[in-house]
Write a protein that holds these residues in place. Structure first.
Motif, PDB file in Angstrom:
ATOM      1  N   VAL A   1       0.705  -0.981   0.087  1.00 48.83           N
ATOM      2  CA  VAL A   1      -0.069  -0.172  -0.198  1.00 48.83           C
ATOM      3  C   VAL A   1       0.978   1.227   0.146  1.00 48.83           C
ATOM      4  O   VAL A   1       1.919   1.331   0.698  1.00 48.83           O
TER       5      VAL A   1
ATOM      6  N   LEU B   1       0.795   5.604   0.167  1.00 48.81           N
ATOM      7  CA  LEU B   1       0.014   6.819   0.119  1.00 48.81           C
ATOM      8  C   LEU B   1       0.787   7.795  -1.015  1.00 48.81           C
ATOM      9  O   LEU B   1       2.032   8.067  -1.119  1.00 48.81           O
TER      10      LEU B   1
ATOM     11  N   GLN C   1      -4.052  10.052  -1.794  1.00 51.17           N
ATOM     12  CA  GLN C   1      -4.980   8.652  -1.708  1.00 51.17           C
ATOM     13  C   GLN C   1      -4.026   7.813  -1.416  1.00 51.17           C
ATOM     14  O   GLN C   1      -2.817   7.532  -1.704  1.00 51.17           O
ATOM     15  N   PHE C   2      -4.430   6.715  -0.701  1.00 46.57           N
ATOM     16  CA  PHE C   2      -3.958   5.532  -0.132  1.00 46.57           C
ATOM     17  C   PHE C   2      -4.015   4.424  -1.541  1.00 46.57           C
ATOM     18  O   PHE C   2      -5.379   4.340  -1.659  1.00 46.57           O
TER      19      PHE C   2
ATOM     20  N   GLN D   1      -3.702   0.859  -2.960  1.00 43.89           N
ATOM     21  CA  GLN D   1      -3.508  -0.648  -2.754  1.00 43.89           C
ATOM     22  C   GLN D   1      -2.392  -1.141  -3.804  1.00 43.89           C
ATOM     23  O   GLN D   1      -2.406  -0.667  -4.960  1.00 43.89           O
TER      24      GLN D   1
ATOM     25  N   GLU E   1      -3.266  -1.903  -7.573  1.00 47.94           N
ATOM     26  CA  GLU E   1      -4.403  -1.205  -7.972  1.00 47.94           C
ATOM     27  C   GLU E   1      -4.215   0.182  -8.755  1.00 47.94           C
ATOM     28  O   GLU E   1      -2.994   0.864  -8.754  1.00 47.94           O
TER      29      GLU E   1
END
Lengths: 209, 103
Positions: free
Chosen positions: A76, A78, A111-112, A114, A117
């Motif tokens: 993940v 940021l 935004q974080f 994944q 993604e």
């Protein structure tokens, strides 16, 4: 007993062999970690960014883009996208020096994301107003991005005949060590950056002087 | 993990809302701050759980893979033993089939 003594070296050799195989299958090979950044027009392609395919932008003319970040870092992340306003003389982000563009910041998106993604962000914008001096120097430019108004005071200057500006999109990531955003990301010992720019010509007769 | 990331993004949204609130709107500011703190505490607790379960899962899968090695080695040794025995029997059989011929 004699058979066991004879088979023991065979067993030990096979044990070492299979443990080595087990070790190589459990360790994850170092793969390249990267992030991708792209901007698409309203029809989902990498062209026709401006109405009638003309880069001349007038006050109130609405552009509908979408930019996206693909996270191939394996964890993940940021991510922040910094939107800057530059002109022809603006110093661009430098891939070698790992430095950001020397241009005023308009806005940023965080935004974080994944692993594996894609973060897609609709980017609808228009120039709502600007003021310029007779010598062409812009005093102020007001941009409406996703229904939020951003005013850039003392934006990059441009001439009266042609006011070429560009929107620069820079990808920044959160660095847990420094507890701050950094431009680009670390791929092992290497720092990488990703940035984009889209040029437009501001039609000066559409604003206030 | 998806739920955690969703919650983290909701915190970012709340922070944006908080930054855009007028400074005089103290009630809303306090309410949002409390909500952010609550969500962060929840994320912290869930992240610890996720990390612990991921660590256990990884250890277990490593243990299973490594424990297969002695089993495979034992199986390989048995195969080796029978192959060698069969080879010996074949050699002996061939030896007894030999004929002595006069030249």
């Amino acid at each position: 007993m004699k058979t066991i003594h004879r088979l023991l070296p065979v067993f030990l050799s096979l044990l070492v062999l299979f443990e080595v195989i087990a070790y190589t299958t459990t360790i994850t090979p170092p793969s390249e970690k990267y992030l991708q950044l792209y901007v698409l027009s309203s029809n989902g392609t990498a062209n026709d960014y401006f109405p009638n395919n003309s880069p001349y932008v007038t006050v109130g003319q609405r552009m509908s883009w979408e930019f996206a970040v693909v996270n191939d870092m394996g964890f993940v992340q940021l991510v922040a996208i910094l939107v800057k306003l530059g002109n022809q003389s603006t110093v661009e982000p430098n891939d070698t020096l790992i430095s950001p563009a020397a241009a005023p910041l308009v806005t940023e998106f965080e935004q974080f994301v994944q692993a594996n993604e894609t973060w897609s962000i609709p980017f609808e914008w228009q120039v709502t107003n600007f003021t310029s001096a007779p010598d062409g120097r812009l005093h102020m430019i007001s941009l409406d991005i996703d229904n939020m108004t951003y005013v850039v005071q003392n934006p990059p200057s441009c001439s009266l005949t042609s006011c070429s500006l560009r929107l620069i999109f820079e990808l920044w990531t959160w660095n847990t060590d420094s507890a701050n955003f950094q431009i680009g990301w670390w791929n092992g010992e290497q720092r990488r950056i990703a940035w984009l720019q889209l040029w437009f010509d501001l039609a000066l007769n559409g604003g206030s002087k | 993990m998806h739920a955690l990331v969703r919650q983290l993004n909701s915190v970012l949204q709340m922070e944006n809302q908080l930054n855009n609130l007028p400074s005089e709107d103290t009630t809303m500011r306090v309410q949002l701050s409390n909500q952010i703190n609550g969500t962060l505490a929840l994320i912290d607790a869930q992240a610890t759980q996720v990390a612990a379960s991921a660590s256990t899962r990884t250890s277990m899968s490593h243990l299973i893979v490594y424990s297969f090695a002695p089993i495979a080695a034992a199986f390989g040794t048995i195969v080796y033993y029978y192959v060698v025995s069969l080879w010996r029997k074949y050699r002996i059989k061939r030896l007894f089939r030999m004929k002595v011929a006069l030249r």
